[in-house]
Enzyme design. Structure first.
Site, PDB file in Angstrom:
ATOM      1  N   LYS A  66      -5.922  -7.394  -7.105  1.00  0.00           N
ATOM      2  CA  LYS A  66      -5.090  -6.521  -7.480  1.00  0.00           C
ATOM      3  C   LYS A  66      -3.731  -7.041  -7.778  1.00  0.00           C
ATOM      4  O   LYS A  66      -3.205  -6.667  -8.907  1.00  0.00           O
ATOM      5  CB  LYS A  66      -4.546  -5.515  -6.608  1.00  0.00           C
ATOM      6  N   HIS A 133       0.725  12.631  -1.394  1.00  0.00           N
ATOM      7  CA  HIS A 133       0.810  11.065  -1.198  1.00  0.00           C
ATOM      8  C   HIS A 133       2.072  10.715  -0.755  1.00  0.00           C
ATOM      9  O   HIS A 133       2.941  11.098  -1.594  1.00  0.00           O
ATOM     10  CB  HIS A 133       0.542  10.283  -2.394  1.00  0.00           C
ATOM     11  N   GLU A 152       0.829   3.857   2.987  1.00  0.00           N
ATOM     12  CA  GLU A 152       0.496   4.669   2.024  1.00  0.00           C
ATOM     13  C   GLU A 152      -0.096   5.894   2.855  1.00  0.00           C
ATOM     14  O   GLU A 152      -1.283   5.700   3.312  1.00  0.00           O
ATOM     15  CB  GLU A 152      -0.241   4.333   0.872  1.00  0.00           C
TER      16      GLU A 152
END
Length: 253
Positions: A66, A133, A152
């Site tokens: 990522k 979220h 998260e």
């Protein structure tokens, strides 16, 4: 490998382990809070808004991939700044109202800092994805310092979770190149899933209203409670005393 090289590898390993441990501990802290909320609701409301939870931590390989996709540096500070979803917790509920209920309860936790909220229920993604979220910071107390670690949190209904799982499997099978026909069917399935959620929400409210009417006059039943599978009854004298305190605004619980 020389001794100095081995020592260097050991030092790097320990730093990475310590870094990843912080996210593990943050998830543990959050899961404990969720478990407390589940038990509180079960005992006080005879209802559990949380069906189940699932946590995950990105692997070092996934983190590096990522970073490369985002074109970021590979330092620990760069990871903290640019990747906020290393630790993730998914909370699955029965009803849409439960989602916002849980979100509010987490927001009321004084040691949790809600950094960002993305409401894909009120504003679904174009493909039909729905979920709430929350990006939050969880305090983790290490032996030598405190760290505020990003986690998260995704909160969704069973129907939303089923659709998201199916969509993920289809995209994985087609290696992201899903035929337009299937994309359209996925969107229609998401709409049908939302219609089911709305219908179940209405039924849930009607059933709760009926239950409330049935137990309204059952004072003896209301004076009973259970903790750790043990049944207790509130003595009449204590009930009278607490009733007076509540009338005078002295209740401290």
């Amino acid at each position: 490998m020389s001794i100095s090289q081995m020592e260097q590898v050991k030092t790097i390993r320990n730093k990475i382990t310590r870094f990843m441990m912080m996210y593990k501990f943050a998830l543990s802290e959050l899961e404990t809070k969720v478990d407390i909320l589940k038990e509180e609701f079960h005992l006080l409301h005879d209802y559990n808004p949380i069906e189940h939870t699932k946590s995950r931590i990105k692997t070092p390989v996934s983190i590096m991939n990522k970073l490369h996709r985002k074109g970021c540096g590979t330092s620990f500070s760069s990871i903290r700044e640019n990747i906020k979803d290393i630790a993730g917790l998914r909370i699955t509920c029965s009803f849409i109202s439960d989602i916002y209920w849980i979100s509010e309860m987490l927001s009321n936790q004084s040691d949790l800092n809600i950094v960002e909220i993305k409401d894909y229920i009120m504003n679904p993604k174009p493909n039909g994805y729905r979920s709430l979220h929350l990006l939050m910071q969880v305090p983790v107390f290490m032996s030598d310092r405190q760290e505020n670690v990003f986690v998260e949190v995704q909160i969704r209904t069973i129907a939303m979770d089923f659709w998201a799982s199916l969509e993920h499997k289809i995209f994985y099978k087609y290696d992201q190149s899903v035929p337009a026909r299937l994309l359209q069917e996925l969107k229609e399935a998401a709409d049908s899933s939302n219609e089911l959620d709305l219908r179940m929400e209405r039924l849930h409210r009607e059933i709760e209203a009926i239950k409330g009417e049935q137990h309204h006059d059952d004072a003896e039943e209301l004076a009973r409670f259970m903790i750790d599978n043990k049944h207790f009854s509130i003595p009449a004298a204590l009930m009278e005393l607490l009733s007076e305190d509540i009338k005078l605004g002295k209740s401290g619980v």
